[in-house]
Design a protein around this motif. Structure first.
Motif, short mmCIF file in Angstrom:
data_model
loop_
_atom_site.label_atom_id
_atom_site.label_comp_id
_atom_site.label_asym_id
_atom_site.label_seq_id
_atom_site.Cartn_x
_atom_site.Cartn_y
_atom_site.Cartn_z
N ASP A 166 4.22 -8.48 -5.11
CA ASP A 166 2.89 -8.58 -4.61
C ASP A 166 1.92 -7.79 -5.59
OD1 ASP A 166 3.58 -10.16 -2.84
OD2 ASP A 166 3.69 -9.02 -1.18
N GLY A 167 2.26 -6.96 -6.26
CA GLY A 167 1.67 -5.88 -7.09
C GLY A 167 0.54 -6.51 -7.97
N GLU A 168 0.75 -7.69 -8.65
CA GLU A 168 -0.09 -8.41 -9.71
C GLU A 168 -1.24 -8.81 -8.80
OE1 GLU A 168 1.97 -10.00 -12.41
OE2 GLU A 168 0.34 -11.35 -13.42
N ARG A 169 -0.80 -9.50 -7.59
CA ARG A 169 -1.87 -10.22 -6.82
C ARG A 169 -2.84 -9.28 -6.21
NH1 ARG A 169 -2.33 -10.57 -1.34
NH2 ARG A 169 -0.24 -10.00 -1.18
N VAL A 170 -2.20 -8.09 -5.89
CA VAL A 170 -3.07 -6.83 -5.05
C VAL A 170 -3.89 -6.25 -6.32
CG1 VAL A 170 -2.88 -4.48 -4.26
CG2 VAL A 170 -1.66 -6.47 -3.28
N TRP A 171 -3.34 -6.12 -7.49
CA TRP A 171 -4.30 -5.69 -8.53
C TRP A 171 -5.41 -6.25 -8.82
CZ3 TRP A 171 -4.55 -0.98 -10.64
CH2 TRP A 171 -5.50 -0.87 -11.70
N GLY A 172 -5.10 -7.86 -8.73
CA GLY A 172 -6.25 -8.68 -8.91
C GLY A 172 -7.31 -8.39 -7.53
N LEU A 173 -6.95 -8.30 -6.49
CA LEU A 173 -7.75 -8.16 -5.37
C LEU A 173 -8.52 -7.09 -5.42
CD1 LEU A 173 -5.37 -9.21 -2.23
CD2 LEU A 173 -7.48 -10.41 -3.22
N ILE A 174 -8.10 -5.85 -5.93
CA ILE A 174 -8.80 -4.62 -5.91
C ILE A 174 -9.83 -4.79 -7.13
CG2 ILE A 174 -7.40 -3.58 -4.53
CD1 ILE A 174 -6.34 -1.59 -7.14
N GLY A 175 -9.75 -5.76 -8.11
CA GLY A 175 -10.61 -5.79 -9.05
C GLY A 175 -10.34 -4.98 -10.30
N HIS A 176 -8.84 -4.91 -10.68
CA HIS A 176 -8.35 -4.32 -11.63
C HIS A 176 -9.05 -2.79 -11.95
CE1 HIS A 176 -6.81 -8.30 -13.16
NE2 HIS A 176 -7.99 -8.64 -12.73
N GLN A 177 -9.16 -2.06 -10.89
CA GLN A 177 -9.69 -0.62 -11.27
C GLN A 177 -8.74 0.49 -10.58
OE1 GLN A 177 -12.87 0.24 -8.24
NE2 GLN A 177 -12.75 -1.58 -7.23
N GLU A 178 -9.05 1.53 -11.29
CA GLU A 178 -8.13 2.66 -10.80
C GLU A 178 -7.82 2.96 -9.25
OE1 GLU A 178 -9.64 6.40 -12.10
OE2 GLU A 178 -7.73 7.57 -11.30
N ALA A 179 -6.47 3.06 -9.16
CA ALA A 179 -5.96 3.03 -7.55
C ALA A 179 -4.87 4.08 -7.45
CB ALA A 179 -5.35 1.47 -7.34
N ILE A 180 -5.04 4.47 -6.20
CA ILE A 180 -3.77 5.29 -5.69
C ILE A 180 -2.81 4.39 -4.87
CG2 ILE A 180 -3.42 6.87 -3.83
CD1 ILE A 180 -4.40 8.41 -6.09
N ILE A 181 -1.55 4.82 -5.09
CA ILE A 181 -0.50 3.98 -4.41
C ILE A 181 0.09 5.01 -3.45
CG2 ILE A 181 1.59 2.64 -4.51
CD1 ILE A 181 0.85 2.64 -7.80
N GLU A 182 0.07 4.78 -2.12
CA GLU A 182 0.71 5.39 -1.02
C GLU A 182 1.95 4.91 -0.50
OE1 GLU A 182 -2.06 6.98 1.81
OE2 GLU A 182 -3.39 7.71 0.28
N ARG A 183 2.92 5.50 -0.16
CA ARG A 183 3.88 5.13 0.65
C ARG A 183 3.33 5.14 2.10
NH1 ARG A 183 9.77 5.24 0.40
NH2 ARG A 183 10.32 4.39 2.23
N VAL A 184 3.82 4.04 2.73
CA VAL A 184 3.11 3.59 4.27
C VAL A 184 3.94 4.69 5.05
CG1 VAL A 184 3.18 2.31 6.34
CG2 VAL A 184 2.55 1.35 3.91
N VAL A 185 3.16 5.35 5.80
CA VAL A 185 3.78 6.59 6.74
C VAL A 185 4.00 6.19 8.01
CG1 VAL A 185 3.20 8.70 7.82
CG2 VAL A 185 2.17 8.18 5.41
N ASP A 186 5.22 6.33 8.53
CA ASP A 186 5.57 5.61 9.86
C ASP A 186 4.97 6.76 10.80
OD1 ASP A 186 6.59 4.48 11.90
OD2 ASP A 186 8.75 4.82 11.38
N PHE A 187 3.90 6.82 11.18
CA PHE A 187 3.23 7.91 11.91
C PHE A 187 3.28 7.51 13.47
CE2 PHE A 187 -0.62 5.39 10.48
CZ PHE A 187 -0.91 4.99 11.62
N THR A 188 3.29 8.59 14.46
CA THR A 188 3.38 8.45 15.78
C THR A 188 1.82 8.66 16.08
OG1 THR A 188 3.71 10.68 15.98
CG2 THR A 188 5.55 9.36 16.23
N HIS A 189 1.26 9.40 15.44
CA HIS A 189 -0.41 9.70 15.96
C HIS A 189 -1.21 9.92 14.56
CE1 HIS A 189 1.69 11.37 19.25
NE2 HIS A 189 0.75 10.83 20.03
N GLU A 190 -2.32 9.54 14.64
CA GLU A 190 -3.27 9.88 13.38
C GLU A 190 -4.41 10.86 14.21
OE1 GLU A 190 -4.76 7.22 10.41
OE2 GLU A 190 -4.43 5.62 11.98
N ILE A 191 -4.41 12.12 13.69
CA ILE A 191 -5.47 13.13 14.23
C ILE A 191 -6.36 13.46 13.13
CG2 ILE A 191 -3.77 14.02 16.10
CD1 ILE A 191 -3.18 16.35 14.10
N SER A 192 -7.21 14.13 13.39
CA SER A 192 -8.41 14.74 12.45
C SER A 192 -8.70 16.12 13.00
CB SER A 192 -9.74 13.83 12.36
OG SER A 192 -10.31 13.34 13.72
#
Ligand code: AMP
Length: 377
Positions: A166-192
């Motif tokens: 899916d990488g190539e399709r997503v690269w197109g979707l974000i318009g070929h611009q600099e990006a950060i790739i993050e591992r999806v976090v399996d979180f129990t909560h989001e806090i701030s």
């Protein structure tokens, strides 16, 4: 340049959305004047400001002229160019500084800042080409989220990748611009943690706030967060480190993921008051917006004590699909506070307002706020 800016003086704000509006309302209550600059007219901030200037953020001459008319300057969203902040800083004190803005307005720089100083973050990689994206997905692991490095907020420019192809399709979707790739976090909560730092290093915070997102956009906030005390104090400790490491002056929000094994990972930093801190207007001795006025003006920070457990629900443009929401019905729910931002066009996903409720428990407060939103349409 003035270190301390007293009531009667004028605060300049770059940006004109709801954050500027709520800042302006607090500033005016305290006897300040407030000017706003953005490309728009009749903006949420402009409607309640003393002066609304319409100019592009890269119009450095206009920014300089604006700076000459104010006693201190701040911004209410992070996508103001650092050139603009620097030009203003030659004329007037800019708080927080352009340097803090520079780091936090671009995900790649922000991640590097955090990782270099040993903050706990989810595994990530940078990508400037589709090939680097493929390599990054390999190192980070799947599933992953690809986020544009610049100008992303509320999930804009974010795409989940479950399969390497899916990488190539997503690269197109974000318009070929600099990006950060993050591992999806399996979180129990989001806090701030919404925190503030004064000109002399004074620190204040509103404790851990719990956030529920829908389609990557904040939907519900409850405060205090329903997490163990140790998790909350770890988050506050990390937020304190962030403001000190940035030499920050002003209000800032750090967003975190809490994992099942009790780790607190920094997700991102917003260099301004934050949507998750809106409950402070109705629930705390000093709201995050008054706190921003105090910090930006070089005054002592205010008491952050929370009077009662609170909940806040966002009102997105989606609520307008069948016409104007039924405000009278929502206001018939006892004890809820309605905040509308004065935006004329209700688009899907656009933040139009919020509702806050206070109660004896956060669960009860959440039920009230949700009930008030439910009767809107
Ligand atoms: P952000 O703009 O980075 O704050 O992302 C908006 C929302 O998307 C977050 O609050 C999460 O709900 C979700 N999200 C972003 N990054 C991740 C991740 N690495 N793992 C899981 N969920 C994420």
């Amino acid at each position: 340049m003035k270190r301390i800016v007293l009531p009667g003086a004028t605060i300049g704000v770059l940006g004109s959305g709801q954050l500027g509006r709520m800042l302006a309302l607090e500033a005016r209550r305290m006897g300040y004047r407030l000017h706003t600059l953005s490309p728009g007219v009749d903006t949420p901030t402009g409607q309640v400001a003393d002066l609304e200037v319409s100019a592009e953020y890269d119009d450095i001459d206009a920014i300089r002229a604006f700076a000459r008319g104010v006693d201190v300057m701040t911004f209410e969203f992070e996508n103001v160019s650092t050139d603009a902040a620097d030009a203003a800083a030659e004329i007037v004190e800019v708080r927080p500084s352009g340097a803090a803005l520079h780091i936090t307005q671009q995900r790649a720089r922000e991640k590097a800042f955090l990782a270099d100083r040993g903050y706990p973050v989810t595994p990530f990689a940078k990508a400037q080409s589709v090939d680097e994206l493929a390599v990054g997905l390999g190192t980070v692991g799947l599933p992953a989220i690809v986020k544009t490095a610049a100008f992303g907020y509320d999930g804009k420019g974010q795409h989940r990748i479950d399969r390497i192809e899916d990488g190539e399709r997503v690269w197109g979707l974000i318009g070929h611009q600099e990006a950060i790739i993050e591992r999806v976090v399996d979180f129990t909560h989001e806090i701030s943690v919404v925190a503030a730092r004064g000109i002399d290093g004074q620190f204040a915070h509103y404790g851990a706030i719990e956030n529920v997102h829908h389609n990557h956009i904040l939907d519900l906030t409850v405060a205090p967060a329903r997490v163990p005390a140790g998790i909350a104090s770890e988050a506050v400790h990390l937020a304190h480190r962030v403001v000190d490491d940035l030499g920050y002056v002003g209000v800032l929000c750090v967003e975190f993921f809490v994992t099942a094994d009790g780790r607190v990972l920094v997700n991102e930093i917003a260099p301004r008051p934050h949507n998750s801190g809106h409950f402070t207007i109705d629930a705390c001795v000093t709201s995050q917006f008054e706190q921003q006025v105090r910090a930006v003006c070089g005054l002592s920070l205010g008491d952050t004590a929370q009077i009662k457990p609170a909940a806040m629900v966002n009102l997105l443009g989606d609520l307008w699909v069948n016409g104007e929401p039924d405000w009278a019905a929502a206001l018939a729910v006892p004890d809820v506070k309605l905040h509308l931002y004065g935006k004329d066009e209700a688009r899907v996903g656009r933040k139009m307002g919020h509702i806050t409720a206070l109660a004896d428990s956060v669960d009860e407060a959440a039920a009230k706020a949700l009930a008030a939103r439910d009767v809107l349409c």
